[in-house]
Enzyme design. Structure first.
Site, short mmCIF file in Angstrom:
data_model
loop_
_atom_site.label_atom_id
_atom_site.label_comp_id
_atom_site.label_asym_id
_atom_site.label_seq_id
_atom_site.Cartn_x
_atom_site.Cartn_y
_atom_site.Cartn_z
N ASP A 1 -6.87 34.84 -34.47
CA ASP A 1 -6.43 34.18 -33.25
C ASP A 1 -5.63 32.97 -33.71
OD1 ASP A 1 -8.07 33.56 -30.05
OD2 ASP A 1 -5.99 33.32 -30.71
C1 GLC Z 1 -4.78 31.88 -27.75
C2 GLC Z 1 -5.77 32.96 -27.31
C3 GLC Z 1 -5.27 34.33 -27.63
C4 GLC Z 1 -3.75 34.35 -27.57
C5 GLC Z 1 -3.26 33.51 -28.73
C6 GLC Z 1 -1.73 33.36 -28.70
O1 GLC Z 1 -5.43 30.70 -28.06
O2 GLC Z 1 -7.12 32.84 -27.69
O3 GLC Z 1 -5.86 35.22 -26.66
O4 GLC Z 1 -3.25 35.67 -27.68
O5 GLC Z 1 -3.87 32.23 -28.78
O6 GLC Z 1 -1.35 32.60 -27.60
#
Ligand code: GLC
Length: 671
Positions: free
Chosen positions: A237
């Protein structure tokens, strides 16, 4: 002049695995390190020497986000609304369109679907997830992934795993027992991996049993890859590796891509730990091979003419968005059949409420899942268009034949938003006040909820004859709502999540220890008893049960038939149920199949969803739905032997129109 032979990895005639091997053999160790982390928020890093382009990613579960593509795209109803349709065809189409719009937006991977189980109704991201039940979860997520990848766009199934709250999401440890992990929190990931072969899985922010998702070898290499046979790559993430010390933990765990840019995977860090013997080039090849496999699968090295053409904002994309919104709307209460409203018998209506004219699709609104559509039909706009020239819109609620209050939540903090959890299950007090005041002035007060997570209603529900759950319905949400309110669409949605009477009835909300945790640990003490499993076990009456939803017509269930009463091994039982539309309107009914294990060496839920079918029936029409039951539908996870098993014995098959409205049942025996 002979054609210049392309290098093997550029040769589209070769098998992908051969192309990967060829390219891997041409990469230096430093170039392999370079591929392991992201760049400019949304892409991997190119390797000019070998003409390796950037792999481009974009959010999110409800459509192709503006913040990662700088393009306005189709805004679909939010994921929980998609699940409320209980229609397997819709997530397939949803995925196909998102694949097309991702490709047309110049990206190769969509960071979706989010399939974390709804453990707490207060989780800020409940709207982005599908359901509290692992069976419904996998049945909706599997076609979604297949749809996306049918356009040679990679899905990225997230957030693996047990990321079930936003409070302290970057540091909290989800303390989950083995059986709950297997039967609830990993189950849908396993099913989607084995049935839809996603080309990417996103490792979560949180720890699982004290180890961060991005360096959790048990979750990534041992379970996801070695046990389940996952062939894609794992990305982090965004910024999820920030709190991790060193890089070898992530390397050995199986993290192929650190996003959005280097933190732990700085080349000099990797080189140092490589020189120290903390990992080998073979470990790096293992990671790079998986990343390259997805790069080849999405056609990164293939001529454009060999790839599906993308498309954005087509009329049929918007129509699909509307259809999903219509099928996801759940009719929760309809006393005296006040709905649908008949324009020919209605002189004036009043439409009020904080969400009546509120557009929900704006950049970053609600977090990473936000999509900015070209237009958005708000509830007010949808109703206004529907009744134009036929019914007067008035602000005088005492003069109106009916008052439609558009209430609910929104995507600001401590409501339905990434990064924080809700503080309470009730509507904001001023909304409760407005409902009670309006109901006192007009007995035909209809409450419409625009929200993405359960709402407690005991303060006001007895004052109003009708309640409609319309969720965040996407760019055509207002059109869909108006079609349901005025009867052009017969609501067929069913709740994918329990609506508790009060938050203390919820299994996660026994104490601070169980939500949101103490000392950065949240204990899943309820084990497998999540959602309706808990309400059944503790015999707690929910406000509205899992699988509940009314219709403008009525259905009768009859003639439950099984082709055998006992089976063993890999045999199956085939069963059918007749359903008759006994009302005056055509409609669709979701016939649900639950299994109860009559006796088992382990404690089991009273019932578990193991099948559903949605059937469309004209007025007075009788139809038949069929189900197949095999051993896998009877199994539980035995924590002592660490295996899934079905114990011989009797099982009840329960056929219902909700988890609390069982119409027919029979007993079978597994030998
Ligand atoms: C965010 C989320 C994830 C998302 C990623 C990119 O913090 O947890 O679901 O796809 O970062 O934005």
């Amino acid at each position: 002049m002979t054609d210049i032979q392309p290098l093997p990895y550029m040769d589209i005639k070769l098998d992908i695995e051969d192309r990967i091997k060829d390219l891997l053999g041409r990469l230096s160790l430093a170039e392999k390190f370079r591929l392991l982390s992201g760049h400019k928020m949304w892409t991997t890093r190119k390797i000019k020497r070998l003409k390796i382009p950037e792999l481009g990613t974009t959010d999110g579960p409800n459509g192709c986000a503006f913040h990662s593509t700088y393009k306005r795209n189709t805004l679909f109803p939010t994921s929980i609304c998609l699940a409320a349709t209980w229609n397997r065809e819709l997530p397939l189409k949803y995925g196909e369109v998102i694949g097309l719009e991702t490709r047309a937006s110049g990206r190769h991977m969509i960071l979706a679907p989010g399939i974390n189980i709804d453990r707490s109704p207060l989780n800020g991201r409940t709207f982005e997830y599908l359901t509290e039940d692992p069976f419904l979860n996998k049945e909706m997520a599997t076609p979604y992934v297949k749809g996306v990848q049918s356009k040679r766009i990679s899905a990225c199934v997230k957030h693996y795993a047990a990321n079930n709250q936003e409070t302290k999401r970057f540091t909290v440890s989800s303390e989950v027992g083995e059986r709950a992990l297997e039967e609830i929190y990993l189950r849908s990931f396993k099913a989607v991996v084995q049935n839809a072969d996603p080309w990417c899985v996103m490792a979560c922010y949180n720890k699982v049993n004290a180890i961060y998702g991005c360096e959790n070898k048990f979750l990534l290499r041992d379970t996801l890859m070695d046990k389940w046979g996952f062939t894609g790559f794992v990305c982090s993430d965004w910024f999820a590796t920030r709190k991790i010390v060193g890089s070898s933990g992530c390397v050995k765990a199986g993290l192929s891509l650190e996003m959005p840019h280097t933190m732990r995977y700085k080349i000099k860090n990797l080189q140092t730990e490589f020189d120290q013997g903390k990992f080998t080039e073979q470990d790096i090849d293992f990671l790079v091979t998986r990343l390259l496999r997805t790069m080849f699968r999405v056609g990164l090295f293939d001529p454009k003419e060999h790839l599906p053409k993308g498309s954005r904002n087509l009329k049929e994309h918007w129509e699909l968005s509307q259809k999903i919104a219509e099928e996801g709307i759940v009719l929760l209460k309809n006393d005296k059949n006040i709905l649908p409203l008949d324009p020919s018998k209605t002189k004036a209506i009043c439409v009020l409420g904080p969400n009546a004219k509120k557009a929900m699709g704006k950049p970053f609104y609600g977090g990473s899942s936000a999509v900015w559509p070209k237009h958005e039909v708000t509830p007010y706009k949808g109703i206004e268009r529907k009744i134009k020239g036929r019914v007067v819109l008035t602000d005088d609620m005492t003069a109106a034949d009916a008052v439609i209050l558009i209430m609910g939540l929104n995507h600001s903090g401590h409501k339905d938003a990434e990064g924080s959890d809700r503080q309470r299950l009730e509507l904001p007090q001023q909304q409760v006040q407005l409902i009670k005041e309006t109901a006192a002035k007009n007995q035909n007060t209809i409450v419409v909820l625009v929200n993405g997570s359960p709402i407690a209603m005991s303060e006001w529900i007895q004052d109003v004859p009708a309640v409609v759950e319309s969720w965040y319905g996407g760019m055509e949400g207002g059109t869909a709502l108006a079609n349901v309110l005025f009867g052009d669409v017969n609501p067929s949605g069913k709740l994918p999540i329990t609506f508790p009477e009060k938050i203390s009835d919820s299994p996660a909300h026994v104490s601070e220890r169980t939500f949101p945790g103490v000392d950065l640990k949240v204990y899943y003490d309820e084990g497998i008893y999540v959602g309706y499993r808990h309400f059944d076990k503790k015999d707690i009456k929910p406000l509205f049960p899992f699988g509940f939803g009314l219709s403008y017509t009525t259905y009768e269930y009859s003639n439950l038939k099984v082709d055998k009463n006992r089976f063993s091994g890999t045999n199956k039982i085939n069963l059918t149920v007749d359903v008759t539309n006994t009302g005056s309107r055509s409609g669709s009914e979701v016939v649900q199949l639950y299994i109860r294990d009559v006796e088992c060496s382990a404690d089991r839920p009273i019932k578990e969803l193991q099948g559903f079918n949605k059937i469309f029936l004209k007025s007075k029409e009788k139809g038949t739905v069929s189900f197949t039951i095999d051993k896998s539908n009877l199994e539980f996870y035995d924590e002592k032997e660490h295996v899934w098993k079905a114990e011989p014995g009797k099982f009840e098959i329960l056929i219902g129109s909700s988890s609390r409205d069982i119409k027919l049942q029979t007993t079978i025996e597994y030998q």
